[in-house]
Design an enzyme around this catalytic site. Structure first.
Site, PDB file in Angstrom:
ATOM      1  N   ASN A  73       0.836  -1.207   0.000  1.00 41.55           N
ATOM      2  CA  ASN A  73       0.000   0.000   0.000  1.00 41.55           C
ATOM      3  C   ASN A  73       0.861   1.243   0.000  1.00 41.55           C
ATOM      4  OD1 ASN A  73      -0.416   1.873   2.552  1.00 41.55           O
ATOM      5  ND2 ASN A  73       0.084  -0.164   3.347  1.00 41.55           N
ATOM      6  N   LEU A  77      -0.825   8.397   3.892  1.00 41.88           N
ATOM      7  CA  LEU A  77      -1.405   9.021   5.080  1.00 41.88           C
ATOM      8  C   LEU A  77      -2.589   9.930   4.787  1.00 41.88           C
ATOM      9  CD1 LEU A  77       1.795   9.766   7.177  1.00 41.88           C
ATOM     10  CD2 LEU A  77       0.013   8.092   7.676  1.00 41.88           C
ATOM     11  N   ASN A 131       3.708   6.850  14.905  1.00 41.57           N
ATOM     12  CA  ASN A 131       4.250   6.153  13.723  1.00 41.57           C
ATOM     13  C   ASN A 131       5.562   6.834  13.338  1.00 41.57           C
ATOM     14  OD1 ASN A 131       4.872   5.149  11.227  1.00 41.57           O
ATOM     15  ND2 ASN A 131       3.025   5.880  10.202  1.00 41.57           N
ATOM     16  N   CYS A 134       7.643   7.504   9.272  1.00 39.78           N
ATOM     17  CA  CYS A 134       7.398   8.560   8.278  1.00 39.78           C
ATOM     18  C   CYS A 134       8.713   9.180   7.833  1.00 39.78           C
ATOM     19  CB  CYS A 134       6.539   9.660   8.888  1.00 39.78           C
ATOM     20  SG  CYS A 134       4.996   9.063   9.540  1.00 39.78           S
ATOM     21  N   GLY A 248       0.900  -9.433   9.733  1.00 36.17           N
ATOM     22  CA  GLY A 248       0.388 -10.660   9.128  1.00 36.17           C
ATOM     23  C   GLY A 248      -0.504 -11.491  10.011  1.00 36.17           C
TER      24      GLY A 248
HETATM   25  C1  LIG Z   1      -4.003   0.137   3.931  1.00 40.98           C
HETATM   26  C2  LIG Z   1      -3.069   0.283   5.093  1.00 40.98           C
HETATM   27  C3  LIG Z   1      -2.965   1.520   5.748  1.00 40.98           C
HETATM   28  C4  LIG Z   1      -2.088   1.677   6.836  1.00 40.98           C
HETATM   29  N1  LIG Z   1      -2.012   2.885   7.468  1.00 40.98           N
HETATM   30  C5  LIG Z   1      -1.198   3.032   8.558  1.00 40.98           C
HETATM   31  C6  LIG Z   1      -1.130   4.273   9.252  1.00 40.98           C
HETATM   32  O1  LIG Z   1      -1.816   5.248   8.919  1.00 40.98           O
HETATM   33  N2  LIG Z   1      -0.276   4.356  10.323  1.00 40.98           N
HETATM   34  C7  LIG Z   1       0.485   3.292  10.747  1.00 40.98           C
HETATM   35  O2  LIG Z   1       1.230   3.409  11.714  1.00 40.98           O
HETATM   36  N3  LIG Z   1       0.416   2.096  10.097  1.00 40.98           N
HETATM   37  C8  LIG Z   1      -0.402   1.952   9.034  1.00 40.98           C
HETATM   38  N4  LIG Z   1      -0.471   0.740   8.383  1.00 40.98           N
HETATM   39  C9  LIG Z   1       0.357  -0.390   8.872  1.00 40.98           C
HETATM   40  C10 LIG Z   1      -0.446  -1.364   9.732  1.00 40.98           C
HETATM   41  O3  LIG Z   1      -0.990  -0.725  10.863  1.00 40.98           O
HETATM   42  C11 LIG Z   1       0.431  -2.556  10.178  1.00 40.98           C
HETATM   43  O4  LIG Z   1       1.487  -2.094  10.971  1.00 40.98           O
HETATM   44  C12 LIG Z   1       1.031  -3.320   9.000  1.00 40.98           C
HETATM   45  O5  LIG Z   1       0.118  -3.379   7.919  1.00 40.98           O
HETATM   46  C13 LIG Z   1       1.479  -4.737   9.370  1.00 40.98           C
HETATM   47  O6  LIG Z   1       0.415  -5.486   9.906  1.00 40.98           O
HETATM   48  P1  LIG Z   1      -0.547  -6.442   9.013  1.00 40.98           P
HETATM   49  O7  LIG Z   1       0.356  -7.311   8.203  1.00 40.98           O
HETATM   50  O8  LIG Z   1      -1.390  -7.164   9.985  1.00 40.98           O
HETATM   51  O9  LIG Z   1      -1.339  -5.511   8.145  1.00 40.98           O
HETATM   52  C14 LIG Z   1      -1.320   0.568   7.290  1.00 40.98           C
HETATM   53  C15 LIG Z   1      -1.439  -0.675   6.630  1.00 40.98           C
HETATM   54  C16 LIG Z   1      -2.302  -0.833   5.559  1.00 40.98           C
HETATM   55  C17 LIG Z   1      -2.416  -2.171   4.896  1.00 40.98           C
END
Ligand SMILES: Cc1cc2nc3c(=O)[nH]c(=O)nc-3n(C[C@H](O)[C@H](O)[C@H](O)COP(=O)(O)O)c2cc1C
Length: 307
Positions: A73, A77, A131, A134, A248
């Site tokens: 993705n 933000l 976060n 960035c 994941g």
């Molecule tokens: C569509 C999308 C948007 C995300 N937006 C943010 C965000 O705004 N801030 C943040 O810290 N992480 C963001 N993440 C990261 C997730 O919170 C997470 O740390 C990361 O996807 C790994 O976990 P997962 O594999 O379970 O998705 C985003 C992930 C995805 C897929």
């Protein structure tokens, strides 16, 4: 059966969750979008979309690319900005039992501090998740969280502006994540959440061009689970503050792996995009496992895989 976990034991107010299952930032909106579908009060905590000082429109399309067992993705933000969060979302959260944490982002250290300051004392907000993945605009775009020094500077600036518990969300895009974890813990992080997405890209072969509008993106989903799990194991062995595992997690078994690797709580992210019921199923599965194994308290499972 005791499922509650304390995520900010050293904080004067603390951050007690009724259970260890949280939603990951950016994958569960502001929680409000799901309240008519499920009893979201059952969750341990909700982390809202990354919030910046001003509203952002995000990156050019396409912003999502599916990969083998994963998702890239580059949302960039997109968000409504901190003032709208305070005026429109926090009043709704204030009526909820489930704690909501606001994930914050910035382009400079001052940006982070200002967003944190604006959220301080707002009813309905139980904590801040910073976060640090960035780009640091003043330092040529390297991620704040890529280096212990810049990571610690952000955390110290945020802590100085808020009385809320502060979770620091680590990026895996660094050489030694445990070193960054130690630095942010020393700078005052009440807990560490990890991991954010891994930098990646996809190419549209027919067009011979990068698939994503932003060229690169962040990889998430089952593809990153073993990497995230290893990093959680490393960091949980290096710091005293609670660690929240993410990366994941799709099933209760995934969540239990993270807990056994040292995580006090977990976040479900990409799995929500295919099944928003995933966090509820993960919680149910954890309960079933504990019942089957005769485990009275979730604490008995945390860090049990360490050797
Ligand atoms: C569509 C999308 C948007 C995300 N937006 C943010 C965000 O705004 N801030 C943040 O810290 N992480 C963001 N993440 C990261 C997730 O919170 C997470 O740390 C990361 O996807 C790994 O976990 P997962 O594999 O379970 O998705 C985003 C992930 C995805 C897929």
């Amino acid at each position: 059966m005791k499922l509650s976990v304390e995520l900010a034991p050293k904080h004067h107010r603390g951050l007690l969750l009724s259970n260890p299952v949280m939603t990951a930032s950016g994958t569960f909106g502001y929680g409000t979008e799901y309240q008519h579908l499920f009893d979201i009060q059952e969750l341990g905590a909700i982390v809202c979309k990354g919030t910046t000082l001003e509203p952002r429109e995000g990156n050019p399309q396409p912003r999502l690319a599916e990969t083998a067992c994963g998702l890239l993705n580059s949302i960039g933000l997109q968000n409504i900005g901190v003032r709208a969060v305070i005026e429109e979302k926090a009043p709704v959260w204030a009526g909820w039992r489930v704690p909501v944490m606001v994930n914050i982002a910035g382009e400079t250290v001052d940006d982070y501090a200002e967003v944190a300051g604006a959220l301080d004392g707002v009813a309905g907000i139980s904590g801040i998740e910073v976060n640090i993945g960035c780009p640091n605009v003043k330092a040529g775009g390297a991620e704040f969280g890529a280096h212990p020094d810049s990571a610690a500077r952000v955390v110290a600036a945020v802590k100085a502006k808020t009385s809320l518990p502060v979770l620091v969300k680590l990026t895996p895009n660094t050489t030694d994540i445990a070193e960054v974890a130690v630095a942010v813990a020393e700078a005052g992080a009440d807990a560490i959440s990890m991991i954010n997405t891994l930098k990646g890209m996809a190419i549209d072969v027919a067009q011979r061009r990068p698939f994503l509008g932003n060229i690169t993106g962040g990889l998430s989903g089952p593809a990153i689970k073993p990497v995230a799990l290893y990093m959680v194991y490393e960091v949980a062995g290096a710091v005293e503050v609670p660690v929240i595992g993410c990366g994941g997690i799709t099933t209760a078994s995934d969540a239990l792996e993270f807990i056994m690797a040292g995580a006090s709580a977990i976040q479900v992210g990409t799995a929500n995009l295919t099944d928003p019921k995933a966090p509820f199923d993960v919680l149910e599965g954890i309960k079933q496992f504990m019942e089957k194994e005769g485990i009275e308290d979730i604490q008995e499972l945390i860090d049990t895989a360490r050797r």
